[in-house]
Design a protein around this motif. Structure first.
Motif, PDB file in Angstrom:
ATOM      1  N   VAL A   1       6.206  94.781 -40.667  1.00 56.94           N
ATOM      2  CA  VAL A   1       7.442  94.038 -40.917  1.00 56.94           C
ATOM      3  C   VAL A   1       7.658  93.845 -42.414  1.00 56.94           C
ATOM      4  CG1 VAL A   1       8.546  91.779 -40.605  1.00 56.94           C
ATOM      5  CG2 VAL A   1       7.336  92.852 -38.686  1.00 56.94           C
ATOM      6  N   ILE A   2       8.923  93.997 -42.826  1.00 57.93           N
ATOM      7  CA  ILE A   2       9.323  93.704 -44.209  1.00 57.93           C
ATOM      8  C   ILE A   2      10.415  92.636 -44.154  1.00 57.93           C
ATOM      9  CG2 ILE A   2      10.247  94.626 -46.374  1.00 57.93           C
ATOM     10  CD1 ILE A   2       9.464  97.456 -45.327  1.00 57.93           C
ATOM     11  N   VAL A   3      10.221  91.538 -44.879  1.00 60.20           N
ATOM     12  CA  VAL A   3      11.238  90.488 -44.982  1.00 60.20           C
ATOM     13  C   VAL A   3      11.673  90.407 -46.441  1.00 60.20           C
ATOM     14  CG1 VAL A   3      11.702  88.008 -44.748  1.00 60.20           C
ATOM     15  CG2 VAL A   3      10.309  89.180 -43.024  1.00 60.20           C
ATOM     16  N   VAL A   4      12.982  90.320 -46.660  1.00 57.00           N
ATOM     17  CA  VAL A   4      13.520  90.165 -48.019  1.00 57.00           C
ATOM     18  C   VAL A   4      14.306  88.861 -48.084  1.00 57.00           C
ATOM     19  CG1 VAL A   4      14.858  91.248 -49.868  1.00 57.00           C
ATOM     20  CG2 VAL A   4      13.802  92.683 -48.108  1.00 57.00           C
ATOM     21  N   ASP A   5      14.028  88.030 -49.090  1.00 55.40           N
ATOM     22  CA  ASP A   5      14.679  86.721 -49.219  1.00 55.40           C
ATOM     23  C   ASP A   5      15.992  86.827 -50.006  1.00 55.40           C
ATOM     24  OD1 ASP A   5      14.910  83.972 -48.820  1.00 55.40           O
ATOM     25  OD2 ASP A   5      13.684  83.434 -50.556  1.00 55.40           O
ATOM     26  N   ASN A   6      16.845  85.858 -49.779  1.00 57.43           N
ATOM     27  CA  ASN A   6      18.027  85.601 -50.617  1.00 57.43           C
ATOM     28  C   ASN A   6      19.061  86.723 -50.568  1.00 57.43           C
ATOM     29  OD1 ASN A   6      15.399  84.603 -52.628  1.00 57.43           O
ATOM     30  ND2 ASN A   6      16.763  83.091 -51.713  1.00 57.43           N
ATOM     31  N   VAL A   7      19.354  87.193 -49.370  1.00 57.81           N
ATOM     32  CA  VAL A   7      20.279  88.316 -49.219  1.00 57.81           C
ATOM     33  C   VAL A   7      21.706  87.895 -48.838  1.00 57.81           C
ATOM     34  CG1 VAL A   7      18.387  89.868 -48.580  1.00 57.81           C
ATOM     35  CG2 VAL A   7      19.720  88.750 -46.786  1.00 57.81           C
ATOM     36  N   VAL A   8      21.947  86.571 -48.752  1.00 56.75           N
ATOM     37  CA  VAL A   8      23.283  86.095 -48.387  1.00 56.75           C
ATOM     38  C   VAL A   8      23.955  85.377 -49.571  1.00 56.75           C
ATOM     39  CG1 VAL A   8      24.580  84.534 -46.860  1.00 56.75           C
ATOM     40  CG2 VAL A   8      22.779  85.999 -45.913  1.00 56.75           C
TER      41      VAL A   8
ATOM     42  N   ASP B   1      12.799  89.279 -58.542  1.00 56.88           N
ATOM     43  CA  ASP B   1      14.124  89.447 -59.160  1.00 56.88           C
ATOM     44  C   ASP B   1      15.003  90.254 -58.203  1.00 56.88           C
ATOM     45  OD1 ASP B   1      12.197  91.510 -59.839  1.00 56.88           O
ATOM     46  OD2 ASP B   1      13.826  92.459 -60.945  1.00 56.88           O
ATOM     47  N   LYS B   2      16.172  89.694 -57.917  1.00 58.79           N
ATOM     48  CA  LYS B   2      17.033  90.289 -56.878  1.00 58.79           C
ATOM     49  C   LYS B   2      17.701  91.578 -57.339  1.00 58.79           C
ATOM     50  CE  LYS B   2      15.692  86.483 -55.237  1.00 58.79           C
ATOM     51  NZ  LYS B   2      14.377  86.454 -54.566  1.00 58.79           N
ATOM     52  N   THR B   3      17.693  91.810 -58.668  1.00 55.90           N
ATOM     53  CA  THR B   3      18.263  93.047 -59.195  1.00 55.90           C
ATOM     54  C   THR B   3      17.469  94.266 -58.706  1.00 55.90           C
ATOM     55  OG1 THR B   3      16.936  92.632 -61.169  1.00 55.90           O
ATOM     56  CG2 THR B   3      19.261  92.034 -61.277  1.00 55.90           C
ATOM     57  N   SER B   4      16.201  94.065 -58.404  1.00 58.39           N
ATOM     58  CA  SER B   4      15.333  95.196 -58.041  1.00 58.39           C
ATOM     59  C   SER B   4      14.905  95.194 -56.582  1.00 58.39           C
ATOM     60  CB  SER B   4      14.071  95.192 -58.919  1.00 58.39           C
ATOM     61  OG  SER B   4      14.405  95.288 -60.280  1.00 58.39           O
ATOM     62  N   SER B   5      15.552  94.382 -55.740  1.00 55.33           N
ATOM     63  CA  SER B   5      15.108  94.286 -54.339  1.00 55.33           C
ATOM     64  C   SER B   5      15.137  95.646 -53.646  1.00 55.33           C
ATOM     65  CB  SER B   5      15.986  93.297 -53.565  1.00 55.33           C
ATOM     66  OG  SER B   5      15.725  91.976 -53.981  1.00 55.33           O
TER      67      SER B   5
ATOM     68  N   THR C   1      21.744  93.018 -54.339  1.00 50.96           N
ATOM     69  CA  THR C   1      21.752  92.879 -52.877  1.00 50.96           C
ATOM     70  C   THR C   1      22.580  93.989 -52.234  1.00 50.96           C
ATOM     71  OG1 THR C   1      21.459  90.494 -53.154  1.00 50.96           O
ATOM     72  CG2 THR C   1      22.181  91.259 -50.983  1.00 50.96           C
ATOM     73  N   TRP C   2      23.678  94.375 -52.884  1.00 50.00           N
ATOM     74  CA  TRP C   2      24.455  95.529 -52.362  1.00 50.00           C
ATOM     75  C   TRP C   2      23.597  96.791 -52.369  1.00 50.00           C
ATOM     76  CZ3 TRP C   2      29.125  94.627 -56.152  1.00 50.00           C
ATOM     77  CH2 TRP C   2      29.856  93.512 -55.720  1.00 50.00           C
TER      78      TRP C   2
ATOM     79  N   ILE D   1      27.867  87.610 -51.645  1.00 49.94           N
ATOM     80  CA  ILE D   1      27.736  89.073 -51.496  1.00 49.94           C
ATOM     81  C   ILE D   1      29.033  89.711 -50.979  1.00 49.94           C
ATOM     82  CG2 ILE D   1      25.233  89.115 -51.187  1.00 49.94           C
ATOM     83  CD1 ILE D   1      25.965  89.486 -48.097  1.00 49.94           C
ATOM     84  N   LEU D   2      29.953  88.866 -50.460  1.00 48.40           N
ATOM     85  CA  LEU D   2      31.242  89.425 -49.998  1.00 48.40           C
ATOM     86  C   LEU D   2      32.294  89.510 -51.106  1.00 48.40           C
ATOM     87  CD1 LEU D   2      31.665  87.824 -46.445  1.00 48.40           C
ATOM     88  CD2 LEU D   2      30.504  89.935 -47.130  1.00 48.40           C
ATOM     89  N   ASP D   3      31.976  88.963 -52.311  1.00 50.50           N
ATOM     90  CA  ASP D   3      32.921  89.047 -53.433  1.00 50.50           C
ATOM     91  C   ASP D   3      32.834  90.453 -54.018  1.00 50.50           C
ATOM     92  OD1 ASP D   3      33.223  86.373 -52.954  1.00 50.50           O
ATOM     93  OD2 ASP D   3      32.103  85.716 -54.737  1.00 50.50           O
TER      94      ASP D   3
END
Ligand code: SAH
Ligand code: DHB
Ligand code: MG
Length: 217
Positions: free
Chosen positions: A157-164, A137-141, A182-183, A169-171
């Protein structure tokens, strides 16, 4: 946003560079047949994660967000035969489908699917892990990322998906929980002296998105 061209290019490179793969195909088909959403990483993204984990010399891998275990199969294949992958999944049905997919892929000895909220599972774990993939869940990334810093060894290494998220994310006025999450992730990484990090934007058959990649200092 999902240009047919992006999928065609994924297909071109997958045909060129990937061997036919019954375990992955069967896992995808079983996940779809069981009604799981079609949100696994793409084949090139899966192979990218596998290559990164292999290049890291990973012997212990942590995954947050299993779904049917498609990314799990890719990552587990980077491990030596005495390696270990712990993957966190809150949905018992997803976890059950993933466990069956691991058994069919011959990875059930290496992969430990932990059912429950990832926050609880992560809090119960001890490091060191060599590699972590955050994709729940992206709310808790941001919280998952902080736990990964605790659990991943220096040089890991740490990779996090779906950050764009198709650029949403620019709105700046967004009230979308995944965008706001994500912010918070971005702020957490920016204020964390313990990692060096960057973004890898991606297009492909899953549209426009991206990974954060971080190396623990
Ligand atoms: N990594 C997978 C896709 C994961 S989809 C792949 O690429 O193949 C995200 C998954 O995270 C879903 O299965 C969802 O049930 C799970 N998830 C959502 N919230 C969670 C939570 N709080 N703890 C653990 N897993 C969670
Ligand atoms: C969703 C989740 C993902 O991990 C992803 O890669 C794509 C979509 C989703 O919840 O919609
Ligand atoms: Mg994802």
């Amino acid at each position: 946003m999902n240009l047919p061209l992006w999928s065609a290019v994924d297909d071109y490179w997958t045909t060129k560079l990937h061997d036919p793969d019954d375990a992955l195909d069967t896992a995808s088909a079983a996940s779809a047949a069981e009604g799981l959403p079609p949100i696994a990483v793409t084949a090139p993204q899966g192979k990218f994660l596998y290559l990164l984990a292999r290049a890291t010399g990973a012997r212990r891998i942590l995954e947050v967000g299993t779904l049917g275990g498609y990314s799990t199969i890719w990552l587990a294949r980077a491990l030596p035969s005495d390696g270990e992958l712990v993957t966190c999944e809150v949905d018992p049905h997803h976890a059950e489908v993933a466990a069956a997919n691991m058994a069919r892929a011959g990875l059930d000895k290496v992969v430990d699917v932990r059912v429950g909220p990832a926050r609880d599972t992560l809090a119960s774990l001890e490091g060191p892990f060599d590699f972590a993939f955050v994709d729940a869940d992206k709310t808790s990334s941001a919280e998952y990322f902080r736990e990964c810093i605790r659990l991943v060894r220096p040089g890991g290494v740490i990779v996090v998906d779906n950050v764009v998220r198709e650029g949403t994310i620019l709105d700046s006025g967004s009230t979308d929980g995944s965008v706001m999450g994500t912010w918070r992730l971005a702020d957490a990484i920016a204020s964390e002296p313990g990692v060096d990090a960057t973004v890898v934007q991606t297009v492909g058959s899953k549209g426009y998105d991206g990974f954060v990649m971080a190396v623990v200092r």
